[in-house]
Design a protein around this motif. Structure first.
Motif, short mmCIF file in Angstrom:
data_model
loop_
_atom_site.label_atom_id
_atom_site.label_comp_id
_atom_site.label_asym_id
_atom_site.label_seq_id
_atom_site.Cartn_x
_atom_site.Cartn_y
_atom_site.Cartn_z
N VAL A 152 -6.77 6.96 12.16
CA VAL A 152 -5.67 7.69 12.54
C VAL A 152 -6.03 8.00 13.55
O VAL A 152 -7.40 7.98 13.64
CB VAL A 152 -5.12 9.57 10.91
CG1 VAL A 152 -4.30 9.83 13.02
CG2 VAL A 152 -4.44 8.51 9.92
N THR A 171 -10.83 1.18 4.41
CA THR A 171 -10.75 2.59 4.65
C THR A 171 -12.27 3.11 3.65
O THR A 171 -13.02 2.88 2.51
CB THR A 171 -9.32 3.45 3.50
OG1 THR A 171 -7.84 2.91 4.14
CG2 THR A 171 -9.64 5.01 3.97
N ASP A 196 -2.48 4.54 -1.42
CA ASP A 196 -2.48 3.98 -0.60
C ASP A 196 -3.06 4.25 0.43
O ASP A 196 -3.53 4.78 1.56
CB ASP A 196 -1.31 4.63 -0.70
CG ASP A 196 -1.13 6.50 -0.58
OD1 ASP A 196 -2.95 6.52 -1.36
OD2 ASP A 196 -0.69 7.66 -1.50
N ALA A 197 -4.42 2.98 0.09
CA ALA A 197 -5.35 3.21 1.40
C ALA A 197 -5.14 1.75 1.45
O ALA A 197 -5.28 0.64 1.16
CB ALA A 197 -6.13 4.02 0.88
N PHE A 198 -5.50 1.56 2.67
CA PHE A 198 -5.07 -0.02 3.45
C PHE A 198 -6.84 -0.85 2.77
O PHE A 198 -7.57 0.18 3.57
CB PHE A 198 -5.32 0.17 5.41
CG PHE A 198 -3.75 0.19 5.49
CD1 PHE A 198 -3.24 0.47 5.05
CD2 PHE A 198 -4.24 1.65 7.11
CE1 PHE A 198 -1.89 0.75 5.50
CE2 PHE A 198 -2.94 1.59 7.37
CZ PHE A 198 -1.88 1.72 6.85
N GLN A 249 -0.16 11.21 7.01
CA GLN A 249 -1.71 10.36 7.71
C GLN A 249 -1.80 11.57 8.55
O GLN A 249 -3.24 11.20 9.21
CB GLN A 249 -1.80 9.22 6.96
CG GLN A 249 -1.39 8.37 8.26
CD GLN A 249 -0.05 8.23 7.62
OE1 GLN A 249 0.63 8.89 6.82
NE2 GLN A 249 0.86 7.02 8.48
N VAL A 289 0.62 -1.21 0.06
CA VAL A 289 0.04 0.14 -0.17
C VAL A 289 1.11 1.08 -0.45
O VAL A 289 0.59 1.96 -0.93
CB VAL A 289 -0.91 0.14 1.23
CG1 VAL A 289 -1.50 1.48 1.28
CG2 VAL A 289 -1.60 -0.96 0.49
N GLY A 344 -7.40 11.30 2.68
CA GLY A 344 -6.28 11.39 1.58
C GLY A 344 -6.62 11.34 0.51
O GLY A 344 -7.49 11.37 -0.37
N LEU A 345 -6.39 11.73 -0.25
CA LEU A 345 -6.55 12.21 -1.53
C LEU A 345 -5.10 11.72 -2.75
O LEU A 345 -3.93 11.87 -2.76
CB LEU A 345 -5.96 14.13 -1.75
CG LEU A 345 -6.49 14.22 -3.76
CD1 LEU A 345 -7.08 14.26 -4.32
CD2 LEU A 345 -5.59 15.72 -2.99
N THR A 346 -5.45 10.84 -3.72
CA THR A 346 -4.38 10.18 -4.18
C THR A 346 -5.34 9.73 -6.02
O THR A 346 -6.28 9.72 -6.09
CB THR A 346 -4.42 9.00 -4.05
OG1 THR A 346 -3.28 9.15 -2.40
CG2 THR A 346 -3.71 7.96 -4.77
N PHE A 368 -10.04 9.84 1.00
CA PHE A 368 -10.44 8.74 1.06
C PHE A 368 -10.02 9.62 3.08
O PHE A 368 -9.86 10.64 3.23
CB PHE A 368 -10.56 7.42 0.93
CG PHE A 368 -8.57 7.46 0.93
CD1 PHE A 368 -7.88 8.23 -0.10
CD2 PHE A 368 -7.60 7.17 2.04
CE1 PHE A 368 -6.47 8.11 -0.31
CE2 PHE A 368 -6.01 7.41 1.58
CZ PHE A 368 -5.84 7.91 0.91
N TRP A 369 -11.05 8.67 3.51
CA TRP A 369 -10.65 9.20 5.07
C TRP A 369 -9.80 7.87 6.03
O TRP A 369 -10.01 6.80 5.63
CB TRP A 369 -11.92 8.82 6.10
CG TRP A 369 -11.57 9.44 7.22
CD1 TRP A 369 -12.38 8.77 8.51
CD2 TRP A 369 -11.51 11.04 7.84
NE1 TRP A 369 -11.97 9.56 9.34
CE2 TRP A 369 -11.86 10.81 9.13
CE3 TRP A 369 -11.55 11.75 7.10
CZ2 TRP A 369 -11.40 11.78 9.86
CZ3 TRP A 369 -11.56 13.18 7.64
CH2 TRP A 369 -11.35 13.32 9.24
N MET A 370 -8.97 8.04 6.09
CA MET A 370 -7.64 7.46 6.92
C MET A 370 -8.22 6.83 8.44
O MET A 370 -7.29 7.69 9.11
CB MET A 370 -6.51 8.20 6.73
CG MET A 370 -6.12 7.88 5.32
SD MET A 370 -4.16 8.68 4.78
CE MET A 370 -4.66 10.20 4.35
N HIS A 371 -9.38 6.20 8.48
CA HIS A 371 -10.17 5.83 9.67
C HIS A 371 -9.11 5.39 10.61
O HIS A 371 -10.11 5.55 11.99
CB HIS A 371 -10.73 5.03 9.36
CG HIS A 371 -11.22 3.75 8.87
ND1 HIS A 371 -10.09 3.44 7.99
CD2 HIS A 371 -11.38 2.81 9.59
CE1 HIS A 371 -9.98 2.00 7.83
NE2 HIS A 371 -10.54 1.90 8.71
#
Ligand SMILES: C[S@@+](CC[C@H](N)C(=O)[O-])C[C@H]1O[C@@H](n2cnc3c(N)ncnc32)[C@H](O)[C@@H]1O
Length: 172
Positions: A64, A125, A120-122, A93, A27, A100-102, A59-62
Motif C-alpha cells: 500500500v 507480506t 488474504d496476504a500476498f 487495505q 488471495v 491486516g487482521l485475518t 500483518f503489514w500490507m507493505h
C-alpha cells in the motif's frame, strides 16, 4: 502513567514473512494455503500453538503506497454500487496504517513454519503478530450494514457448490 502521543512513531519489526504461490485473485478469495515463515529465533515462541485450530494473523500490507494511506473513504470492494464509506468502517487495505487482521485455520506447525488456510496476504507480506483464536472473541447478535449483506449474499451465490467455504459465516 506515560501517555503516548499520536505524533510519536511506533516501531515494529516483522516476526516473519508470508509465503504463498497463490495468485492475487486466490488471495482475495481467501481460498489459499500459505506458509508463515517466522524468524528461527521464534521457534520456541510457537510452543503450544498446535493445540489451536484457528489463529489471528496480524500483518503489514507493505504494497500500500503512502498516497493510498491518505485514503479517507472508499466504496467497499472498490464497487461503485456500494456506498462511499469511511475506511475505518470497512476492511480495505487503503488505510493510514495498512494492518491486516485475518482469522485463519492452522493446518500444520513445523519448527518456525506454520501452514495456514484462508490468509488474504500476498507473497512476501511482513507478519507482525500471531494470536490464537479464543472462542470468546465471538460476538452475538451482530449488526452489519446493508451493503455488507448485499456483498455476502452475492458471494455465497457465486461460490455455491464450489470449494470456497468462508471460515466465519456472517449472521446477517
Ligand atoms: C482488504 S484487505 C483485508 C485484510 C484482512 N482480512 C483484514 O480484514 O484486515 C486484503 C486485501 O489486501 C490486499 N493485500 C494483501 N497483501 C497485501 C500487501 N502485502 N500489500 C498490499 N495489499 C495487500 C489484497 O488485495 C487482499 O485481498
Amino acid at each position: 502513567v506515560k501517555r503516548a502521543s499520536t505524533a510519536e512513531k511506533v516501531e515494529l519489526k516483522p516476526i516473519g514473512l508470508v509465503e504463498t504461490r497463490a495468485t492475487r485473485d486466490e488471495v482475495r478469495n481467501r481460498s489459499t494455503t500459505s506458509r508463515l515463515i517466522l524468524r528461527e529465533d521464534f521457534t520456541e515462541a510457537l510452543q503450544g500453538i498446535d493445540d489451536f485450530s484457528h489463529l489471528f494473523v496480524v500483518f503489514w500490507m507493505h504494497e500500500v503506497s503512502s498516497r493510498e494511506r491518505k485514503t479517507v473513504k472508499v466504496h467497499p470492494r472498490g464497487r461503485a454500487d456500494m456506498p462511499l464509506t469511511g475506511v475505518f468502517a470497512t476492511r480495505t487495505q487503503l488505510r493510514p496504517n495498512p494492518i491486516g487482521l485475518t482469522l485463519v485455520e492452522l493446518l500444520d506447525v513445523k519448527d518456525h513454519v506454520l501452514t495456514v488456510r484462508g490468509l488474504d496476504a500476498f507473497d512476501g507480506t511482513p507478519i507482525l503478530d500471531i494470536k490464537p483464536f479464543d472462542p470468546s472473541d465471538t460476538a452475538r447478535e451482530v449488526r452489519v450494514p446493508e451493503w455488507w449483506t448485499r456483498l455476502e449474499r452475492e458471494r455465497s451465490k457465486k461460490h455455491q457448490g464450489s470449494k470456497y467455504t468462508p471460515i466465519v459465516r456472517g449472521t446477517a
